[in-house]
Design an enzyme around this catalytic site. Structure first.
Site, PDB file in Angstrom:
ATOM      1  N   ASP A 159      40.259  71.517  28.054  1.00 43.51           N
ATOM      2  CA  ASP A 159      38.994  72.184  27.694  1.00 43.51           C
ATOM      3  C   ASP A 159      38.902  72.313  26.171  1.00 43.51           C
ATOM      4  O   ASP A 159      37.851  72.068  25.577  1.00 43.51           O
ATOM      5  CB  ASP A 159      38.967  73.569  28.367  1.00 43.51           C
ATOM      6  N   HIS A 208      31.173  68.364  27.871  1.00 47.32           N
ATOM      7  CA  HIS A 208      30.860  69.315  28.944  1.00 47.32           C
ATOM      8  C   HIS A 208      29.726  68.831  29.843  1.00 47.32           C
ATOM      9  O   HIS A 208      29.730  69.085  31.048  1.00 47.32           O
ATOM     10  CB  HIS A 208      30.574  70.715  28.396  1.00 47.32           C
ATOM     11  N   HIS A 222      31.330  66.453  32.125  1.00 43.47           N
ATOM     12  CA  HIS A 222      32.040  67.261  33.125  1.00 43.47           C
ATOM     13  C   HIS A 222      31.065  67.712  34.220  1.00 43.47           C
ATOM     14  O   HIS A 222      31.334  67.598  35.407  1.00 43.47           O
ATOM     15  CB  HIS A 222      32.698  68.489  32.483  1.00 43.47           C
ATOM     16  N   HIS A 240      38.572  72.449  35.737  1.00 40.63           N
ATOM     17  CA  HIS A 240      37.519  72.286  34.726  1.00 40.63           C
ATOM     18  C   HIS A 240      38.028  71.496  33.508  1.00 40.63           C
ATOM     19  O   HIS A 240      37.445  70.482  33.125  1.00 40.63           O
ATOM     20  CB  HIS A 240      37.032  73.688  34.315  1.00 40.63           C
TER      21      HIS A 240
HETATM   22 ZN   LIG Z   1      34.837  74.420  29.109  1.00 45.34          ZN
END
Ligand SMILES: [Zn+2]
Length: 366
Positions: free
Chosen positions: A171, A254, A257, A271
């Site tokens: 992340d 993101h 993602h 995540h």
């Molecule tokens: Zn994140």
């Protein structure tokens, strides 16, 4: 447009700091509602009770029901009223902090966030993600303020599964590249303004910390050792990435993602693991120099972040599925449009395919 930076009011990180929670809490209220999981209470409940014995603030424990939903938030608001609590403390993982932040917001009380894992950049932010009781995404709740305190007990985090901290590095890996893209495009960050030099510097420090300390930290964590490298990585995953994403902005990684969440095959991945692959894909879209791409892919391979569809659990992904991911990533209100050039489902699909191919190449698969 103004430059805006937001951050938690106080960030505390160190081995054994959870034992001082009662002392920290008394500066914010007289009676705290402590939201924790049953398992969490079993592990550290005794030390928490002990720390509140020596505090002017008393503690009312309540077990989290597992979902940050409107029903759960309302249930806790009723308990706050009934027990006359004037402070909320969330101890555990992402959904617990999101619930604690939302309850504190509606009750207009301070909130203290105490993560027991370092797997995402969410703890420091002024954001709660609300789900239905069944766990389906419902909405983002943008809060007017960040948490009053974020407290990371690095002893507790060192005992958590290593894969979670590695996911946190995935992340955090995105932070600098998304910040850089937003700076180039002049995009508005989650803080509602342009990027400050301070947020950019923190995002760069986040990346440099991962490159210098990431592998050392992973090996130390596998040995159960809380070393200086582990401390630095926990700070990068939580504080640097947290302020970086929120005040410098999100972009390709993101959004990609979010696109990947349409794939059933990847639902078991964390995540940060998907964000790491999203980061590589963003770098392909940007056509960065080979050295930069290589540095990021090598890092992922060495710490154990996924670099191929196979490692993401989607070995047999079809071109049609890749296009579905690309289309979802390009959703109108998502942050892919913060990139400094036009992005289309076609260019994203090509970048996803190439990212997987580079992963296989650097893994030496073909
Ligand atoms: Zn994140």
């Amino acid at each position: 447009m103004a430059r805006i930076l937001i951050s938690p009011s106080k960030y505390i990180q160190g081995a054994g700091e959870m034992k001082k929670l009662g002392t920290y809490a008394q500066a914010y209220g007289k009676k705290a509602l402590i939201l924790i999981s049953k398992g969490g209470y079993k592990r550290i409940g005794a030390e928490l009770e002990e720390s509140f014995k020596q505090s002017e603030c008393s503690a009312e424990f309540d077990y989290f029901n597992g979902e940050c939903s409107k029903n759960e938030i309302n249930r806790l608001i009723e308990i706050m009223k009934e027990k006359e609590c004037d402070l909320v403390i969330g101890i555990g993982g992402g959904k617990i902090f999101d619930t604690a932040k939302a309850v504190a917001h509606y009750q207009k009380t301070p909130v203290l966030i105490c993560p027991t894992i370092a797997s995402t950049d969410a703890p420091c932010s002024a954001l709660s993600v609300i789900y239905t009781d069944e766990g389906v995404f419902e909405e983002y709740l943008f809060l007017p303020a960040n948490p009053n305190v974020v407290l990371m007990d690095t002893d507790i985090i060192t005992k958590s599964p290593v894969r979670l901290t590695v996911a946190g590095m995935g992340d955090a890996l995105a932070t600098y590249f998304e910040a850089r893209a937003c700076k180039r495009s002049g995009a508005t960050s989650c803080a509602g303004g342009k990027t400050t030099g301070a947020a950019m510097a923190l995002a760069k420090l986040c990346f440099d910390t991962l490159m210098e300390e990431g592998i050392k930290a992973k090996i130390a964590l596998e040995a159960g050792a809380c070393t200086e490298a582990v401390e630095k990585v926990i700070e990068a995953n939580t504080l640097l990435s947290g302020i970086g994403f929120e005040s410098a902005g999100l972009a390709g990684a993101h959004a990609i993602h979010n696109g990947m969440t349409v794939l059933e095959e990847c639902h078991h991945m964390y995540h940060g693991e998907k964000v790491a692959f999203g980061t590589i894909t963003q770098l392909v879209l940007e056509n960065v120099p080979q050295e930069e791409l290589e540095e990021v892919i090598d890092f992922c391979i060495e710490v154990g972040l996924p670099v191929t569809w196979k490692e993401l659990g989607a070995e047999h992904i079809t071109d049609e599925q890749i296009m579905e991911v690309a289309k979802a990533a390009c959703a109108e209100n998502d942050t892919l449009h913060n990139m400094p050039f036009e992005v289309t489902p076609e260019t994203v699909a090509a970048a996803l395919k190439a990212a997987d191919a580079y992963g296989r190449y650097y893994l030496g698969e073909e």
